[in-house]
Scaffold this active site. Structure first.
Site, PDB file in Angstrom:
ATOM      1  N   ASP A  74      -4.966  -1.580   9.946  1.00 49.48           N
ATOM      2  CA  ASP A  74      -6.122  -1.172   9.131  1.00 49.48           C
ATOM      3  C   ASP A  74      -6.997  -2.338   8.707  1.00 49.48           C
ATOM      4  O   ASP A  74      -8.201  -2.206   8.563  1.00 49.48           O
ATOM      5  CB  ASP A  74      -5.656  -0.412   7.886  1.00 49.48           C
ATOM      6  CG  ASP A  74      -4.976  -1.318   6.872  1.00 49.48           C
ATOM      7  OD1 ASP A  74      -3.938  -1.912   7.220  1.00 49.48           O
ATOM      8  OD2 ASP A  74      -5.479  -1.445   5.739  1.00 49.48           O
ATOM      9  N   ASP A  77      -3.466  -6.967   7.596  1.00 45.30           N
ATOM     10  CA  ASP A  77      -2.006  -6.877   7.623  1.00 45.30           C
ATOM     11  C   ASP A  77      -1.553  -6.289   8.957  1.00 45.30           C
ATOM     12  O   ASP A  77      -2.347  -6.104   9.877  1.00 45.30           O
ATOM     13  CB  ASP A  77      -1.514  -6.027   6.445  1.00 45.30           C
ATOM     14  CG  ASP A  77      -2.203  -4.660   6.398  1.00 45.30           C
ATOM     15  OD1 ASP A  77      -2.667  -4.187   7.463  1.00 45.30           O
ATOM     16  OD2 ASP A  77      -2.296  -4.066   5.313  1.00 45.30           O
TER      17      ASP A  77
END
Length: 476
Positions: A74, A77
């Site tokens: 997303d 991360d």
């Protein structure tokens, strides 16, 4: 904000725009789509253009016997959060449906970006009675600073089900698949039909087993992608996209019956991965009340000179809403303004915000001011898109970008081994071209600090509406 303050904002924005030469929207468009290749999870294709990224997470789902390889990380991360991923795909598809004719040579790359997401969403909904809402323990992941190619944190899959429902994530997947089915219909009828069939099934599941994934997956989904607005808006949003894809009266009736369930106190300027209110009103604004009235209220809540404006503007003219990753609001709300300007133009209609008259041209002007700000027409003369312009963020909060690539450093870098690269003041070694960061604060300041993730982290849902905006301005 007083009228004098609003005029001051407009003046500052105009002044900022004069400081920078007109922008190369075509170049920015190409880069904004290229960014998605840097966010890919799974087995990368031979056509991969961001070559410092390599294969990652090739065993996702295998521990439970489900293939969950693929999709997108997303942000900075290595977690796959299905809720914001699906919203990003919905918005990429909507960008193509509205402005695809202006994409030119970027069309094929845009289609690949969508399909990389829809292929994964098909996998995430492949087990009857389950929808996979997330892959990876986010706390384990966020405690490490590792390249996706190296990660050894738990890749735990999390699913919603009949007993533990998640209507918002399921209905957003339905919206993404339905919108994408319309995109692919002229190109690949078989794939389009497959997407639409699954969209219907997942929507039925979302509607039949109602509940928020906060209640079942809250310990893992929150605080990262907690659903604060409830799941009713996603159900209406999903039905609205299924109506567009099928023209079936069932979905029209569903939207009209369930629109009453939406929170009436919610701001008309709310639209993003969590809240769909403004988007629902825009996509339905061709139909009777209450959608047209609500769409007009949306415009009046965003225009800086409107007496009912509910967003803030920085001195340099950037639209600001509370919370992190602010540029997600600037791109999403600007996209809606641009989309709504089209039916207004067609109907030769203006919007009255008290004593202020908003023309279609004014909506386009505000949208363009936000795009130009992002690309460098701002007090810092800084582009917030990596790789665009002479000055852009160099220390973005992004693991893969900030750590040396596998090619440069083939040895494994473990969980704590990445800390040196996180804390260094050196620029990131790998250019995540096209990534748009969270952006400056309300005073137009930007620290360019990896640690300041609220401002320096890029996300897939910042870029998705920007693709449509850039396609339009490239050809207008």
């Amino acid at each position: 904000m007083s009228l004098i303050q609003r005029l001051s904002v407009l003046g500052m924005a105009a002044m900022a725009m004069g400081l920078v030469a007109s922008h190369d929207y075509g170049a920015a468009l190409t880069k904004s789509i290229l960014f998605y290749e840097g966010q890919r999870s799974g087995k990368l294709p031979p056509t991969q253009r961001i070559t410092w990224r390599k294969d990652s997470a090739l065993r996702d789902g295998f521990e439970i016997g489900v293939d969950l390889v693929g999709g997108y990380y997303d942000a900075g991360d290595n977690v796959k959060f299905t809720f914001p991923m699906a919203f990003s795909i919905t918005m990429l598809a909507w960008s193509l449906l509205e402005f695809g004719q202006s994409l030119g040579t970027d069309l094929q790359h845009s289609l690949k970006a969508i399909q990389w997401g829809t292929d994964y969403l098909l996998k995430a909904t492949s087990v009857p009675g389950f929808v996979f809402a997330q892959v990876s323990d986010p706390y384990g992941d966020h405690n490490c600073w590792e390249r996706p190619e190296d990660m050894d944190t738990p890749r735990t899959p999390y699913a919603v089900s009949k007993e533990f429902p998640g209507s918002e994530v399921s209905a957003e997947i339905a919206a993404a698949l339905a919108a994408s089915s319309v995109v692919f219909r002229p190109i690949n009828r078989g794939y389009s039909a497959r997407l639409l069939k699954r969209a219907r099934m997942v929507f039925e599941f979302a509607d039949k087993y109602r509940g928020s994934y906060n209640d079942s997956l809250g310990p893992w989904a929150c605080p990262f992608y907690c659903d604060y607005s409830g799941y009713q808006d996603e159900l209406v949003w999903g039905a609205a996209w299924l109506l567009r894809a099928t023209k079936a009266p069932y979905y029209r009736n569903y939207v009209l019956a369930n629109i009453q369930n939406l929170d009436k106190s919610s701001s008309f300027a709310e639209f993003g991965w969590d809240t769909k209110h403004a988007g629902i009103n825009l996509i339905k604004s061709q139909t009777p009340e209450p959608f047209i009235t609500n769409a007009d209220k949306f415009v009046c809540s965003v225009l800086p000179e409107s007496p009912t404006v509910s967003v803030s503007y920085s001195p340099g003219g950037l639209l600001i809403k509370p919370g992190g990753s602010n540029l997600q609001h600037a791109t999403a709300l600007s996209f809606l303004l641009l989309v709504y300007s089209r039916p207004l133009s067609k109907a030769s209609r203006v919007i009255h915000c008290g004593n202020v008259v908003a023309t279609p041209a004014r909506l386009i002007q505000v949208a363009r001011s936000q795009v130009d700000y992002i690309l460098g027409s701002n007090p810092l003369n800084m582009s917030y898109m990596v790789g665009y312009g002479k000055k852009f963020p160099e220390r973005i909060h992004h693991r893969g970008s900030s750590l040396p690539s596998i090619t440069q450093h083939p040895q494994h870098i473990d969980c704590t081994g990445g800390a040196t690269y996180f804390y260094t003041n050196n620029p990131n070694p790998n250019l995540l071209t096209g990534a748009v960061v969270g952006g400056p604060d309300i005073k137009d300041s930007y620290a360019d600090s990896r640690a300041d993730f609220a401002h320096s982290e890029p996300t897939t849902y910042i870029n998705a509406p920007l693709v449509g905006l850039l396609a339009y301005f490239k050809s207008h």
